[in-house]
Design a protein around this motif. Structure first.
Motif, PDB file in Angstrom:
ATOM      1  N   ALA A  88     -22.145  35.375  65.049  1.00 33.26           N
ATOM      2  CA  ALA A  88     -22.200  36.412  64.900  1.00 33.26           C
ATOM      3  C   ALA A  88     -23.162  37.194  65.919  1.00 33.26           C
ATOM      4  O   ALA A  88     -22.923  37.994  66.836  1.00 33.26           O
ATOM      5  CB  ALA A  88     -23.296  36.867  63.496  1.00 33.26           C
ATOM      6  N   LEU A  89     -23.896  36.204  66.443  1.00 28.71           N
ATOM      7  CA  LEU A  89     -24.701  36.984  67.826  1.00 28.71           C
ATOM      8  C   LEU A  89     -23.789  36.448  69.368  1.00 28.71           C
ATOM      9  O   LEU A  89     -24.551  35.728  70.197  1.00 28.71           O
ATOM     10  CB  LEU A  89     -26.351  36.573  67.529  1.00 28.71           C
ATOM     11  N   ASP A  90     -22.850  35.428  69.163  1.00 30.45           N
ATOM     12  CA  ASP A  90     -22.000  35.031  70.143  1.00 30.45           C
ATOM     13  C   ASP A  90     -21.375  36.307  70.930  1.00 30.45           C
ATOM     14  O   ASP A  90     -20.265  37.019  70.030  1.00 30.45           O
ATOM     15  CB  ASP A  90     -21.226  33.565  69.944  1.00 30.45           C
ATOM     16  N   SER A  91     -21.692  36.933  72.244  1.00 35.44           N
ATOM     17  CA  SER A  91     -21.398  37.987  72.600  1.00 35.44           C
ATOM     18  C   SER A  91     -19.422  37.910  72.711  1.00 35.44           C
ATOM     19  O   SER A  91     -18.703  39.193  71.999  1.00 35.44           O
ATOM     20  CB  SER A  91     -21.309  37.928  73.306  1.00 35.44           C
ATOM     21  N   PHE A  92     -19.062  37.021  73.204  1.00 32.47           N
ATOM     22  CA  PHE A  92     -17.840  36.886  73.331  1.00 32.47           C
ATOM     23  C   PHE A  92     -16.869  36.359  72.378  1.00 32.47           C
ATOM     24  O   PHE A  92     -15.407  36.667  72.235  1.00 32.47           O
ATOM     25  CB  PHE A  92     -17.624  35.727  74.681  1.00 32.47           C
ATOM     26  N   ALA A  93     -17.941  36.203  71.200  1.00 30.38           N
ATOM     27  CA  ALA A  93     -16.563  35.627  69.341  1.00 30.38           C
ATOM     28  C   ALA A  93     -16.884  37.128  68.927  1.00 30.38           C
ATOM     29  O   ALA A  93     -16.186  37.212  67.920  1.00 30.38           O
ATOM     30  CB  ALA A  93     -17.385  34.788  68.704  1.00 30.38           C
ATOM     31  N   ARG A  94     -17.745  38.463  69.260  1.00 28.53           N
ATOM     32  CA  ARG A  94     -17.556  39.225  68.496  1.00 28.53           C
ATOM     33  C   ARG A  94     -15.962  40.354  68.658  1.00 28.53           C
ATOM     34  O   ARG A  94     -15.411  40.520  70.300  1.00 28.53           O
ATOM     35  CB  ARG A  94     -18.775  40.194  69.367  1.00 28.53           C
TER      36      ARG A  94
ATOM     37  N   VAL B 268     -15.660  48.750  72.501  1.00 30.05           N
ATOM     38  CA  VAL B 268     -15.698  47.171  73.024  1.00 30.05           C
ATOM     39  C   VAL B 268     -14.985  46.765  72.984  1.00 30.05           C
ATOM     40  O   VAL B 268     -14.741  46.189  71.331  1.00 30.05           O
ATOM     41  CB  VAL B 268     -17.144  46.955  72.591  1.00 30.05           C
ATOM     42  N   TRP B 269     -14.484  46.454  73.954  1.00 29.31           N
ATOM     43  CA  TRP B 269     -13.012  45.145  73.604  1.00 29.31           C
ATOM     44  C   TRP B 269     -13.337  43.798  73.926  1.00 29.31           C
ATOM     45  O   TRP B 269     -13.640  42.270  73.303  1.00 29.31           O
ATOM     46  CB  TRP B 269     -12.033  45.515  74.616  1.00 29.31           C
ATOM     47  N   ASP B 270     -14.929  44.120  75.149  1.00 31.33           N
ATOM     48  CA  ASP B 270     -15.129  42.188  75.148  1.00 31.33           C
ATOM     49  C   ASP B 270     -16.523  42.818  76.310  1.00 31.33           C
ATOM     50  O   ASP B 270     -16.826  43.760  76.099  1.00 31.33           O
ATOM     51  CB  ASP B 270     -14.151  41.425  75.266  1.00 31.33           C
ATOM     52  N   PRO B 271     -16.968  41.654  76.363  1.00 33.35           N
ATOM     53  CA  PRO B 271     -18.902  41.871  77.169  1.00 33.35           C
ATOM     54  C   PRO B 271     -18.463  42.590  78.289  1.00 33.35           C
ATOM     55  O   PRO B 271     -19.168  42.903  78.850  1.00 33.35           O
ATOM     56  CB  PRO B 271     -19.326  40.695  77.103  1.00 33.35           C
ATOM     57  N   LEU B 272     -17.190  42.359  79.026  1.00 31.31           N
ATOM     58  CA  LEU B 272     -16.522  42.566  80.048  1.00 31.31           C
ATOM     59  C   LEU B 272     -16.178  44.283  80.186  1.00 31.31           C
ATOM     60  O   LEU B 272     -15.630  44.389  81.955  1.00 31.31           O
ATOM     61  CB  LEU B 272     -15.942  41.600  81.061  1.00 31.31           C
TER      62      LEU B 272
ATOM     63  N   THR C  54     -19.201  37.042  82.990  1.00 28.54           N
ATOM     64  CA  THR C  54     -19.562  36.291  82.702  1.00 28.54           C
ATOM     65  C   THR C  54     -20.786  35.562  81.981  1.00 28.54           C
ATOM     66  O   THR C  54     -21.173  35.333  80.961  1.00 28.54           O
ATOM     67  CB  THR C  54     -17.925  35.605  82.132  1.00 28.54           C
ATOM     68  N   ALA C  55     -21.241  35.041  83.723  1.00 23.85           N
ATOM     69  CA  ALA C  55     -22.476  33.759  83.364  1.00 23.85           C
ATOM     70  C   ALA C  55     -23.551  34.597  82.799  1.00 23.85           C
ATOM     71  O   ALA C  55     -24.189  34.131  82.751  1.00 23.85           O
ATOM     72  CB  ALA C  55     -22.154  33.316  84.691  1.00 23.85           C
ATOM     73  N   TRP C  56     -23.559  35.617  83.805  1.00 27.84           N
ATOM     74  CA  TRP C  56     -24.804  36.526  83.315  1.00 27.84           C
ATOM     75  C   TRP C  56     -24.670  37.318  82.060  1.00 27.84           C
ATOM     76  O   TRP C  56     -25.714  37.182  81.203  1.00 27.84           O
ATOM     77  CB  TRP C  56     -24.731  37.800  83.989  1.00 27.84           C
ATOM     78  N   GLN C  57     -24.033  37.650  80.985  1.00 28.67           N
ATOM     79  CA  GLN C  57     -24.045  37.451  79.565  1.00 28.67           C
ATOM     80  C   GLN C  57     -24.458  36.286  79.010  1.00 28.67           C
ATOM     81  O   GLN C  57     -25.160  36.053  77.982  1.00 28.67           O
ATOM     82  CB  GLN C  57     -22.590  38.335  78.998  1.00 28.67           C
ATOM     83  N   LYS C  58     -23.447  34.938  79.567  1.00 29.70           N
ATOM     84  CA  LYS C  58     -23.602  34.196  78.865  1.00 29.70           C
ATOM     85  C   LYS C  58     -25.217  33.235  78.404  1.00 29.70           C
ATOM     86  O   LYS C  58     -25.893  33.223  77.709  1.00 29.70           O
ATOM     87  CB  LYS C  58     -22.658  32.736  79.113  1.00 29.70           C
ATOM     88  N   ARG C  59     -25.473  34.057  79.622  1.00 31.86           N
ATOM     89  CA  ARG C  59     -26.954  33.876  80.545  1.00 31.86           C
ATOM     90  C   ARG C  59     -28.150  34.332  79.179  1.00 31.86           C
ATOM     91  O   ARG C  59     -28.860  34.230  78.779  1.00 31.86           O
ATOM     92  CB  ARG C  59     -27.712  34.016  81.847  1.00 31.86           C
ATOM     93  N   ILE C  60     -27.975  35.915  78.941  1.00 36.53           N
ATOM     94  CA  ILE C  60     -28.270  36.213  78.519  1.00 36.53           C
ATOM     95  C   ILE C  60     -28.384  35.946  76.996  1.00 36.53           C
ATOM     96  O   ILE C  60     -29.398  35.957  76.219  1.00 36.53           O
ATOM     97  CB  ILE C  60     -28.203  38.218  78.511  1.00 36.53           C
TER      98      ILE C  60
ATOM     99  N   PRO D  94     -37.165  36.315  83.930  1.00 41.32           N
ATOM    100  CA  PRO D  94     -36.384  36.851  84.572  1.00 41.32           C
ATOM    101  C   PRO D  94     -35.361  36.175  85.160  1.00 41.32           C
ATOM    102  O   PRO D  94     -35.452  35.033  85.336  1.00 41.32           O
ATOM    103  CB  PRO D  94     -38.010  36.242  85.380  1.00 41.32           C
ATOM    104  N   ASP D  95     -33.789  37.582  85.742  1.00 41.99           N
ATOM    105  CA  ASP D  95     -32.857  36.396  86.587  1.00 41.99           C
ATOM    106  C   ASP D  95     -34.174  36.523  87.843  1.00 41.99           C
ATOM    107  O   ASP D  95     -35.213  36.696  88.693  1.00 41.99           O
ATOM    108  CB  ASP D  95     -32.076  37.329  86.908  1.00 41.99           C
ATOM    109  N   ASP D  96     -32.835  36.622  88.918  1.00 45.82           N
ATOM    110  CA  ASP D  96     -32.868  36.617  90.383  1.00 45.82           C
ATOM    111  C   ASP D  96     -33.317  37.498  91.260  1.00 45.82           C
ATOM    112  O   ASP D  96     -34.254  37.636  92.362  1.00 45.82           O
ATOM    113  CB  ASP D  96     -32.122  35.879  91.729  1.00 45.82           C
ATOM    114  N   HIS D  97     -33.604  38.781  90.238  1.00 42.25           N
ATOM    115  CA  HIS D  97     -33.993  40.041  90.895  1.00 42.25           C
ATOM    116  C   HIS D  97     -34.857  39.980  90.128  1.00 42.25           C
ATOM    117  O   HIS D  97     -35.932  41.363  90.174  1.00 42.25           O
ATOM    118  CB  HIS D  97     -32.693  41.177  91.518  1.00 42.25           C
ATOM    119  N   GLY D  98     -35.548  39.357  88.875  1.00 42.84           N
ATOM    120  CA  GLY D  98     -37.101  39.700  87.978  1.00 42.84           C
ATOM    121  C   GLY D  98     -36.629  40.338  87.000  1.00 42.84           C
ATOM    122  O   GLY D  98     -37.672  40.802  86.644  1.00 42.84           O
TER     123      GLY D  98
END
Length: 208
Positions: free
Chosen positions: A32-38, A62-66, A108-114, A149-153
């Motif tokens: 349920a909390l996998d953003s790319f499976a919703r 929303v069609w997918d996180p992107l 994609t990498a950003w959302q998966k990191r979250i 925190p990401d690369d920008h804090g």
């Protein structure tokens, strides 16, 4: 739409966290909390201020996180995001005006990191068992989590209450005690997002 207090949904008292509760919540991040499976859906976010007054409502398709479109109710513009491109229009039907590329390269990498950060930082778990959410049988959960925190804090977190219905789909997601890099102390707002999987619409073609 009625927003019921958590106690009314989960009984007068929340069930104590049991030995399997943390594992049950952790497993949600594979479903349920996998953003790319919703699956595609419509969601309505309602921001409640002190005392429960509605301050803002935001529709998202929303069609997918992107890829998604959004609209703040009462405002004239709709925004469409397709991968790295942003567009704007007066309705979902367009015509769309390109706003250019304003988003990070590897979203994609950003959302998966979250998702991964939220999973790794879960604390204060509670599992409420089966509850009735507006006539739909759902499983209720509560936990606190945050991103690193990401690369920008940039980071953010909240105390979350989640209701998961049939087919392991999120029906409602509530955020309380919201914190972030710019707001280290919790605020007094509640963000309530309701999900409607029958409300999905075709992806607009902004260049048609």
């Amino acid at each position: 739409m009625r927003f019921l207090p958590l106690a009314a949904l989960c009984g007068l008292y929340a069930l104590p966290a049991h030995a399997d509760c943390a594992a049950e919540i952790d497993a949600l991040f594979d479903g349920a909390l996998d953003s790319f499976a919703r699956p595609p859906h419509h969601q309505l976010m309602t921001i409640l201020g002190p005392g429960g007054a509605t301050e803002m409502q935001i529709d998202q398709w929303v069609w997918d996180p992107l890829r998604y479109a959004s609209h703040v109710r009462g405002q004239p513009q709709y925004t469409l995001i397709l991968d790295q491109e942003m567009w704007q229009a007066a309705s979902l039907e367009g015509p769309w005006t390109a706003l250019g590329t304003m988003l990070p390269g590897d979203r994609t990498a950003w959302q998966k990191r979250i998702d991964a950060d939220r999973r790794a930082n879960v604390t204060e778990v509670e599992c409420f068992g089966t509850v009735d959410l507006n006539g739909v049988t759902a499983r209720g959960y509560s936990f606190r989590t945050k991103t690193e925190p990401d690369d920008h804090g940039v980071w953010f977190g909240a105390h979350m209450t989640l209701f998961v219905g049939p087919q392991d789909r999120v029906l409602r997601w509530e955020f309380r005690d919201n914190v972030a890099h710019y707001q280290p102390e919790p605020d007094d707002k509640v963000n309530v997002t309701d999900f409607d999987y029958a409300g999905a619409v075709p992806i607009p073609d902004p260049e048609s």
